[in-house]
Design a protein around this motif. Structure first.
Motif, mmCIF file in Angstrom:
data_model
loop_
_atom_site.group_PDB
_atom_site.id
_atom_site.type_symbol
_atom_site.label_atom_id
_atom_site.label_comp_id
_atom_site.label_asym_id
_atom_site.label_seq_id
_atom_site.Cartn_x
_atom_site.Cartn_y
_atom_site.Cartn_z
ATOM 1 N N GLY A 1 102.008 98.556 140.110
ATOM 2 C CA GLY A 1 102.024 97.952 141.427
ATOM 3 C C GLY A 1 103.400 97.637 141.958
ATOM 4 O O GLY A 1 103.546 97.203 143.111
ATOM 5 N N LEU A 2 104.437 97.852 141.166
ATOM 6 C CA LEU A 2 105.815 97.586 141.599
ATOM 7 C C LEU A 2 106.337 98.745 142.433
ATOM 8 O O LEU A 2 105.828 99.868 142.364
ATOM 9 N N PRO A 3 107.388 98.524 143.219
ATOM 10 C CA PRO A 3 107.944 99.611 144.052
ATOM 11 C C PRO A 3 108.629 100.688 143.208
ATOM 12 O O PRO A 3 108.974 100.465 142.039
ATOM 13 N N ALA A 4 108.814 101.828 143.801
ATOM 14 C CA ALA A 4 109.514 102.928 143.118
ATOM 15 C C ALA A 4 110.980 102.552 142.917
ATOM 16 O O ALA A 4 111.535 101.753 143.676
ATOM 17 N N PRO A 5 111.614 103.105 141.924
ATOM 18 C CA PRO A 5 113.037 102.814 141.706
ATOM 19 C C PRO A 5 113.893 103.443 142.796
ATOM 20 O O PRO A 5 113.429 104.330 143.528
ATOM 21 N N PRO A 6 115.129 103.013 142.927
ATOM 22 C CA PRO A 6 116.015 103.632 143.928
ATOM 23 C C PRO A 6 116.194 105.127 143.662
ATOM 24 O O PRO A 6 115.999 105.613 142.549
ATOM 25 N N CYS B 1 111.670 108.209 136.980
ATOM 26 C CA CYS B 1 111.666 107.283 135.842
ATOM 27 C C CYS B 1 112.453 107.870 134.669
ATOM 28 O O CYS B 1 113.288 107.186 134.057
ATOM 29 N N ASP B 2 112.206 109.147 134.351
ATOM 30 C CA ASP B 2 112.935 109.779 133.243
ATOM 31 C C ASP B 2 114.432 109.800 133.532
ATOM 32 O O ASP B 2 115.257 109.610 132.620
ATOM 33 N N ALA B 3 114.806 110.044 134.777
ATOM 34 C CA ALA B 3 116.226 110.076 135.124
ATOM 35 C C ALA B 3 116.856 108.694 134.972
ATOM 36 O O ALA B 3 117.983 108.574 134.467
ATOM 37 N N TRP B 4 116.139 107.629 135.381
ATOM 38 C CA TRP B 4 116.676 106.277 135.213
ATOM 39 C C TRP B 4 116.761 105.896 133.736
ATOM 40 O O TRP B 4 117.717 105.239 133.316
ATOM 41 N N TYR B 5 115.786 106.310 132.926
ATOM 42 C CA TYR B 5 115.857 106.040 131.482
ATOM 43 C C TYR B 5 117.082 106.732 130.879
ATOM 44 O O TYR B 5 117.792 106.175 130.031
ATOM 45 N N ARG B 6 117.311 107.960 131.320
ATOM 46 C CA ARG B 6 118.454 108.722 130.809
ATOM 47 C C ARG B 6 119.768 108.045 131.199
ATOM 48 O O ARG B 6 120.713 107.984 130.411
ATOM 49 N N ARG B 7 119.804 107.549 132.410
ATOM 50 C CA ARG B 7 121.009 106.854 132.868
ATOM 51 C C ARG B 7 121.229 105.556 132.087
ATOM 52 O O ARG B 7 122.366 105.184 131.768
ATOM 53 N N LEU B 8 120.137 104.874 131.757
ATOM 54 C CA LEU B 8 120.250 103.637 130.975
ATOM 55 C C LEU B 8 120.763 103.940 129.567
ATOM 56 O O LEU B 8 121.599 103.206 129.027
ATOM 57 N N ASP B 9 120.287 105.006 128.969
ATOM 58 C CA ASP B 9 120.753 105.393 127.624
ATOM 59 C C ASP B 9 122.241 105.699 127.631
ATOM 60 O O ASP B 9 122.973 105.312 126.716
ATOM 61 N N ASP B 10 122.700 106.423 128.647
ATOM 62 C CA ASP B 10 124.124 106.750 128.723
ATOM 63 C C ASP B 10 124.974 105.487 128.891
ATOM 64 O O ASP B 10 126.036 105.352 128.284
ATOM 65 N N ALA B 11 124.492 104.570 129.727
ATOM 66 C CA ALA B 11 125.230 103.318 129.932
ATOM 67 C C ALA B 11 125.255 102.486 128.649
ATOM 68 O O ALA B 11 126.263 101.846 128.332
ATOM 69 N N ASP B 12 124.145 102.514 127.906
ATOM 70 C CA ASP B 12 124.081 101.768 126.650
ATOM 71 C C ASP B 12 125.045 102.360 125.631
ATOM 72 O O ASP B 12 125.741 101.633 124.904
ATOM 73 N N PHE B 13 125.127 103.678 125.589
ATOM 74 C CA PHE B 13 126.047 104.332 124.654
ATOM 75 C C PHE B 13 127.496 104.005 124.994
ATOM 76 O O PHE B 13 128.308 103.720 124.110
ATOM 77 N N LYS B 14 127.816 104.021 126.270
ATOM 78 C CA LYS B 14 129.195 103.768 126.695
ATOM 79 C C LYS B 14 129.619 102.328 126.404
ATOM 80 O O LYS B 14 130.762 102.072 126.047
ATOM 81 N N ALA C 1 118.274 96.133 135.259
ATOM 82 C CA ALA C 1 117.592 95.283 136.232
ATOM 83 C C ALA C 1 116.820 96.119 137.251
ATOM 84 O O ALA C 1 115.699 95.760 137.659
ATOM 85 N N LYS C 2 117.385 97.245 137.699
ATOM 86 C CA LYS C 2 116.708 98.098 138.668
ATOM 87 C C LYS C 2 115.456 98.739 138.068
ATOM 88 O O LYS C 2 114.449 98.921 138.763
ATOM 89 N N ILE C 3 115.519 99.073 136.789
ATOM 90 C CA ILE C 3 114.342 99.653 136.134
ATOM 91 C C ILE C 3 113.243 98.606 136.000
ATOM 92 O O ILE C 3 112.064 98.870 136.275
ATOM 93 N N LYS C 4 113.596 97.399 135.568
ATOM 94 C CA LYS C 4 112.602 96.343 135.374
ATOM 95 C C LYS C 4 111.942 95.937 136.683
ATOM 96 O O LYS C 4 110.795 95.468 136.687
ATOM 97 N N ALA C 5 112.633 96.092 137.808
ATOM 98 C CA ALA C 5 112.079 95.711 139.105
ATOM 99 C C ALA C 5 111.261 96.826 139.747
ATOM 100 O O ALA C 5 110.762 96.659 140.874
ATOM 101 N N SER C 6 111.110 97.964 139.066
ATOM 102 C CA SER C 6 110.412 99.115 139.637
ATOM 103 C C SER C 6 109.179 99.461 138.807
ATOM 104 O O SER C 6 108.914 98.862 137.761
ATOM 105 N N ASN C 7 108.437 100.461 139.290
ATOM 106 C CA ASN C 7 107.257 100.903 138.538
ATOM 107 C C ASN C 7 107.630 101.744 137.318
ATOM 108 O O ASN C 7 106.741 102.316 136.680
#
Length: 213
Positions: free
Chosen positions: A98-103, A163-176, A197-203
């Motif tokens: 029920g949450l909005p789509a991610p950016p 969603c997969d693209a945002w997860y991938r971006r989060l993994d890269d940021a975590d690695f860095k 934060a953007k992922i948690k606020a989205s579907n």
């Protein structure tokens, strides 16, 4: 003639029975009479021709060796292209539907051929340095600098792949942020928290949202 017949029989039969070499002597006397003798040399005064018949060698039956599985070929390692941590398999939580789509996200390619994920379709242009040479073509004594404006080419990520693209971006940021020095630690930590934060606020959230009080 009897001796010749015996010699021929000896030539045909024993050759198949014995494996050892057979020596035949052709004896011719002074009157021209010819006799064949097996293994017995001619008498003195006779003309002697020696014929050797080699043993008949048998070919052994080949022994079938057990099949040995060959080890697989060693992997060939090429140039290491992308630096990043392990990809964590994630799926959105059912309660996040029920949450909005991610950016929106965009797959961008730089003028050097490097790819990255960004949040804008028109990132800031970059200035590629140009070499300055003198009139004589000598670049040893440069008096200034110049650059060529380069633009990244970007295309939007489809909605079903966001969603997969945002997860991938989060993994890269975590690695860095894990492999960084003190100068950029805060900057990279802030980038990771912003993406999270953007992922948690989205579907795409993998954690059930907290119900409103």
């Amino acid at each position: 003639m009897r001796r010749i017949a015996i010699a021929l029989l000896l030539l045909c039969a024993p050759l198949a029975l014995h494996a050892q070499e057979t020596v035949l002597y052709k004896c011719t006397d002074a009157k021209g009479a010819v006799t064949m003798q097996n293994g017995v040399p001619c008498a003195p005064g006779m003309k002697q021709d020696v014929r050797r018949i080699g043993e008949v060698k048998t070919v052994p039956v080949p022994v079938q060796k057990p099949k040995v599985d060959e080890p697989p070929d060693a992997p060939v390692y090429g140039e290491f292209i992308q630096v990043g941590g392990p990809r964590t398999q994630r799926t959105p939580a059912p309660e996040a539907a029920g949450l909005p789509a991610p950016p929106a996200l965009f797959q961008c390619t730089t003028w050097k051929g490097e790819t990255y994920l960004g949040e804008t379709a028109t990132p800031e242009p970059k200035c590629a340095p140009l070499a300055i040479t003198g009139i004589d073509g000598n670049s040893a004594f440069q008096m200034g600098s110049a650059c060529e404006v380069k633009y990244d080419e970007c295309s939007a990520i489809p909605a079903e792949q966001l969603c997969d693209a945002w997860y991938r971006r989060l993994d890269d940021a975590d690695f860095k942020r894990r492999y960084t020095n003190g100068d950029t630690e805060r900057e990279r930590q802030a980038a990771y928290e912003s993406i999270e934060a953007k992922i948690k606020a989205s579907n795409c959230s993998t954690v059930a949202p907290t119900p409103a009080p």
